[in-house]
Design a protein around this motif. Structure first.
Motif, PDB file in Angstrom:
ATOM      1  N   ALA A   1      -8.934  34.073 142.732  1.00 61.16           N
ATOM      2  CA  ALA A   1      -8.318  32.802 142.339  1.00 61.16           C
ATOM      3  C   ALA A   1      -9.137  32.117 141.247  1.00 61.16           C
ATOM      4  CB  ALA A   1      -8.184  31.887 143.550  1.00 61.16           C
ATOM      5  N   ALA A   2     -10.441  32.388 141.229  1.00 63.07           N
ATOM      6  CA  ALA A   2     -11.306  31.809 140.196  1.00 63.07           C
ATOM      7  C   ALA A   2     -11.096  32.486 138.846  1.00 63.07           C
ATOM      8  CB  ALA A   2     -12.769  31.905 140.616  1.00 63.07           C
ATOM      9  N   GLY A   3     -10.524  33.703 138.854  1.00 62.91           N
ATOM     10  CA  GLY A   3     -10.243  34.407 137.611  1.00 62.91           C
ATOM     11  C   GLY A   3     -11.382  35.272 137.107  1.00 62.91           C
ATOM     12  N   LEU A   4     -12.177  35.820 138.010  1.00 60.99           N
ATOM     13  CA  LEU A   4     -13.281  36.681 137.591  1.00 60.99           C
ATOM     14  C   LEU A   4     -12.732  37.977 137.010  1.00 60.99           C
ATOM     15  CD1 LEU A   4     -16.380  36.453 137.637  1.00 60.99           C
ATOM     16  CD2 LEU A   4     -16.370  37.830 139.716  1.00 60.99           C
ATOM     17  N   SER A   5     -13.227  38.346 135.838  1.00 61.83           N
ATOM     18  CA  SER A   5     -12.717  39.526 135.135  1.00 61.83           C
ATOM     19  C   SER A   5     -13.451  40.786 135.568  1.00 61.83           C
ATOM     20  CB  SER A   5     -12.882  39.339 133.625  1.00 61.83           C
ATOM     21  OG  SER A   5     -14.246  39.526 133.255  1.00 61.83           O
TER      22      SER A   5
ATOM     23  N   TYR B   1     -10.134  54.145 143.330  1.00 65.77           N
ATOM     24  CA  TYR B   1     -10.783  55.317 142.737  1.00 65.77           C
ATOM     25  C   TYR B   1     -11.637  56.094 143.746  1.00 65.77           C
ATOM     26  CZ  TYR B   1      -9.473  53.132 138.304  1.00 65.77           C
ATOM     27  OH  TYR B   1      -8.756  52.568 137.260  1.00 65.77           O
ATOM     28  N   TYR B   2     -11.773  55.555 144.963  1.00 64.80           N
ATOM     29  CA  TYR B   2     -12.560  56.246 145.977  1.00 64.80           C
ATOM     30  C   TYR B   2     -11.858  57.547 146.380  1.00 64.80           C
ATOM     31  CZ  TYR B   2     -15.872  52.418 146.901  1.00 64.80           C
ATOM     32  OH  TYR B   2     -16.868  51.482 146.802  1.00 64.80           O
TER      33      TYR B   2
ATOM     34  N   LYS C   1       1.039  50.359 141.852  1.00 63.01           N
ATOM     35  CA  LYS C   1       1.948  51.061 140.941  1.00 63.01           C
ATOM     36  C   LYS C   1       1.260  51.492 139.648  1.00 63.01           C
ATOM     37  CE  LYS C   1       6.330  49.025 142.456  1.00 63.01           C
ATOM     38  NZ  LYS C   1       7.456  48.110 142.090  1.00 63.01           N
ATOM     39  N   ASN C   2       0.283  50.708 139.204  1.00 69.88           N
ATOM     40  CA  ASN C   2      -0.411  51.042 137.956  1.00 69.88           C
ATOM     41  C   ASN C   2      -1.860  50.570 138.047  1.00 69.88           C
ATOM     42  OD1 ASN C   2      -1.054  51.796 135.362  1.00 69.88           O
ATOM     43  ND2 ASN C   2       0.597  50.643 134.375  1.00 69.88           N
ATOM     44  N   PHE C   3      -2.576  51.075 139.060  1.00 68.28           N
ATOM     45  CA  PHE C   3      -3.920  50.563 139.329  1.00 68.28           C
ATOM     46  C   PHE C   3      -4.901  50.847 138.198  1.00 68.28           C
ATOM     47  CE2 PHE C   3      -4.137  54.824 141.258  1.00 68.28           C
ATOM     48  CZ  PHE C   3      -5.357  55.289 140.779  1.00 68.28           C
ATOM     49  N   LYS C   4      -4.673  51.892 137.427  1.00 73.96           N
ATOM     50  CA  LYS C   4      -5.589  52.195 136.321  1.00 73.96           C
ATOM     51  C   LYS C   4      -5.533  51.115 135.242  1.00 73.96           C
ATOM     52  CE  LYS C   4      -5.683  57.195 136.936  1.00 73.96           C
ATOM     53  NZ  LYS C   4      -5.415  58.535 136.323  1.00 73.96           N
ATOM     54  N   LYS C   5      -4.385  50.521 135.075  1.00 77.76           N
ATOM     55  CA  LYS C   5      -4.225  49.432 134.112  1.00 77.76           C
ATOM     56  C   LYS C   5      -4.728  48.121 134.688  1.00 77.76           C
ATOM     57  CE  LYS C   5      -0.674  46.934 131.465  1.00 77.76           C
ATOM     58  NZ  LYS C   5       0.776  46.823 131.169  1.00 77.76           N
ATOM     59  N   TYR C   6      -4.432  47.881 135.960  1.00 77.82           N
ATOM     60  CA  TYR C   6      -4.755  46.598 136.571  1.00 77.82           C
ATOM     61  C   TYR C   6      -6.193  46.522 137.087  1.00 77.82           C
ATOM     62  CZ  TYR C   6       0.348  46.376 136.478  1.00 77.82           C
ATOM     63  OH  TYR C   6       1.669  46.401 136.089  1.00 77.82           O
ATOM     64  N   LEU C   7      -6.791  47.683 137.373  1.00 72.08           N
ATOM     65  CA  LEU C   7      -8.194  47.759 137.805  1.00 72.08           C
ATOM     66  C   LEU C   7      -8.924  48.743 136.892  1.00 72.08           C
ATOM     67  CD1 LEU C   7      -7.452  47.862 141.613  1.00 72.08           C
ATOM     68  CD2 LEU C   7      -8.879  46.119 140.538  1.00 72.08           C
TER      69      LEU C   7
ATOM     70  N   ASN D   1     -11.924  48.831 135.523  1.00 72.43           N
ATOM     71  CA  ASN D   1     -13.337  49.120 135.756  1.00 72.43           C
ATOM     72  C   ASN D   1     -13.482  49.771 137.133  1.00 72.43           C
ATOM     73  OD1 ASN D   1     -16.112  49.137 136.151  1.00 72.43           O
ATOM     74  ND2 ASN D   1     -16.413  47.111 135.243  1.00 72.43           N
ATOM     75  N   LYS D   2     -13.826  51.036 137.143  1.00 71.06           N
ATOM     76  CA  LYS D   2     -13.904  51.784 138.405  1.00 71.06           C
ATOM     77  C   LYS D   2     -14.953  51.240 139.360  1.00 71.06           C
ATOM     78  CE  LYS D   2     -12.246  56.168 136.465  1.00 71.06           C
ATOM     79  NZ  LYS D   2     -12.540  57.615 136.271  1.00 71.06           N
ATOM     80  N   THR D   3     -15.912  50.497 138.846  1.00 74.42           N
ATOM     81  CA  THR D   3     -16.990  49.980 139.687  1.00 74.42           C
ATOM     82  C   THR D   3     -16.835  48.489 139.985  1.00 74.42           C
ATOM     83  OG1 THR D   3     -18.406  49.513 137.777  1.00 74.42           O
ATOM     84  CG2 THR D   3     -18.572  51.709 138.776  1.00 74.42           C
ATOM     85  N   ASN D   4     -15.674  47.926 139.652  1.00 72.37           N
ATOM     86  CA  ASN D   4     -15.457  46.495 139.847  1.00 72.37           C
ATOM     87  C   ASN D   4     -14.098  46.266 140.501  1.00 72.37           C
ATOM     88  OD1 ASN D   4     -14.688  43.605 139.061  1.00 72.37           O
ATOM     89  ND2 ASN D   4     -16.795  43.715 138.324  1.00 72.37           N
ATOM     90  N   ILE D   5     -14.055  45.366 141.474  1.00 71.04           N
ATOM     91  CA  ILE D   5     -12.833  45.156 142.253  1.00 71.04           C
ATOM     92  C   ILE D   5     -11.874  44.146 141.627  1.00 71.04           C
ATOM     93  CG2 ILE D   5     -14.063  45.691 144.395  1.00 71.04           C
ATOM     94  CD1 ILE D   5     -14.060  42.677 145.023  1.00 71.04           C
ATOM     95  N   HIS D   6     -12.262  43.556 140.485  1.00 73.35           N
ATOM     96  CA  HIS D   6     -11.456  42.480 139.910  1.00 73.35           C
ATOM     97  C   HIS D   6     -10.425  42.984 138.910  1.00 73.35           C
ATOM     98  CE1 HIS D   6     -15.111  40.470 141.449  1.00 73.35           C
ATOM     99  NE2 HIS D   6     -14.203  39.596 141.874  1.00 73.35           N
ATOM    100  N   LEU D   7      -9.377  42.197 138.757  1.00 75.64           N
ATOM    101  CA  LEU D   7      -8.223  42.617 137.981  1.00 75.64           C
ATOM    102  C   LEU D   7      -8.366  42.339 136.485  1.00 75.64           C
ATOM    103  CD1 LEU D   7      -5.571  41.119 140.404  1.00 75.64           C
ATOM    104  CD2 LEU D   7      -5.963  43.562 140.052  1.00 75.64           C
ATOM    105  N   SER D   8      -7.644  43.132 135.723  1.00 70.03           N
ATOM    106  CA  SER D   8      -7.506  42.865 134.291  1.00 70.03           C
ATOM    107  C   SER D   8      -6.566  41.680 134.109  1.00 70.03           C
ATOM    108  CB  SER D   8      -6.916  44.088 133.588  1.00 70.03           C
ATOM    109  OG  SER D   8      -5.602  44.348 134.071  1.00 70.03           O
ATOM    110  N   ASP D   9      -6.446  41.227 132.867  1.00 76.92           N
ATOM    111  CA  ASP D   9      -5.536  40.125 132.574  1.00 76.92           C
ATOM    112  C   ASP D   9      -4.104  40.474 132.986  1.00 76.92           C
ATOM    113  OD1 ASP D   9      -5.059  37.481 131.229  1.00 76.92           O
ATOM    114  OD2 ASP D   9      -3.788  38.728 129.960  1.00 76.92           O
ATOM    115  N   SER D  10      -3.701  41.701 132.703  1.00 74.57           N
ATOM    116  CA  SER D  10      -2.346  42.128 133.078  1.00 74.57           C
ATOM    117  C   SER D  10      -2.186  42.185 134.590  1.00 74.57           C
ATOM    118  CB  SER D  10      -2.025  43.488 132.455  1.00 74.57           C
ATOM    119  OG  SER D  10      -2.955  44.474 132.865  1.00 74.57           O
ATOM    120  N   GLY D  11      -3.270  42.518 135.296  1.00 75.01           N
ATOM    121  CA  GLY D  11      -3.231  42.536 136.758  1.00 75.01           C
ATOM    122  C   GLY D  11      -3.044  41.147 137.333  1.00 75.01           C
TER     123      GLY D  11
END
Length: 241
Positions: free
Chosen positions: A45-49, A167-168, A207-213, A215-225
């Motif tokens: 909710a804070a918007g961490l990238s 990615y696990y 549906k498109n986790f590679k686009k929305y996530l 960074n394989k080592t980070n749990i936060h979403l991209s802007d599109s996510g």
């Protein structure tokens, strides 16, 4: 009717139309619905990238939607804090004068909380992960009941979590997915019990986790996510005008 009579008739008709007051012939546009929006939650909710800095998050896109959809966004407060757990949020809604004041005047509240409770157990002692689910259920019920006590008319939307470890390998997925399902079930049950709206996000992100996530080592979403999450909230908000 001669030409002079016809001309006189036309002039009379025009004069009658012009003499009608404008207010009587034109419909007044309805006033936009006033919205006071409060966001509560953790780093999502804070918007961490995915790169570790704060940016536009899903709550910001929800606020933008209120403006774009012709609402009057009179106030928008985002009290979300990265790393927050359900007990920290419970402390906020029961003790913070500022947050309680904004809850009392809010028309809409969004919440995402509970993932950090579970992650803390997974990272320290996975065998105690079920304890986190119990804590989330207990604390979230208290949070929602407190909000209802402060403002019985406010519309509350509570987010279910997506799989932040897509990615696990399959073996780890098999152990993690039941915990995610359990967490979302507890959140959904608390929302329903308190007359609030549960917003699922797991399937849209998967549906498109590679686009929305990305960074394989980070749990936060991209802007599109974050836009996808905001869209899921907006579907629910649109149904309860």
């Amino acid at each position: 009717m001669n030409r002079n009579q016809k001309a006189a008739s036309i002039l009379l008709a025009i004069s009658l139309v012009v003499s009608v007051p404008f207010s009587a012939s034109a419909k007044k546009a309805p006033a936009p619905v006033k919205v006071e929006y409060v966001a509560l939650g953790d780093s999502l909710a804070a918007g961490l990238s995915p790169n570790g800095y704060l940016d536009y998050g899903y709550v910001d896109y929800i606020a933008d939607s209120f403006i774009a959809k012709k609402y009057k966004l009179a106030d928008f407060d985002n009290f979300s804090v990265p790393g927050y757990t359900s007990d920290r949020l419970l402390l906020d809604v029961t003790k913070s004068k500022k947050i309680r004041k904004e809850i009392k005047s809010a028309t809409h509240i969004t919440i995402d909380i509970g993932a950090n409770d579970l992650l803390a157990k997974i990272n320290t002692d996975p065998s105690k992960a079920p304890e986190a689910l119990v804590a989330v259920s207990t604390n979230l019920n208290k949070i929602l009941k407190t909000i209802d006590g402060l403002n019985p008319k406010v519309k509350v939307y509570v987010m279910g979590y997506y799989n932040c470890f897509p990615y696990y390998p399959a073996e780890q997925q098999a152990a993690l997915m039941p915990l995610l399902t359990g967490l979302n079930n507890q959140i959904k049950s608390a929302a329903i019990e308190n007359g609030d709206t549960f917003v699922a996000t797991d399937k849209p992100i998967a549906k498109n986790f590679k686009k929305y996530l990305p960074n394989k080592t980070n749990i936060h979403l991209s802007d599109s996510g974050y836009k996808v999450i905001a869209a899921e909230f907006w579907k629910a908000i649109s149904k309860k005008k």
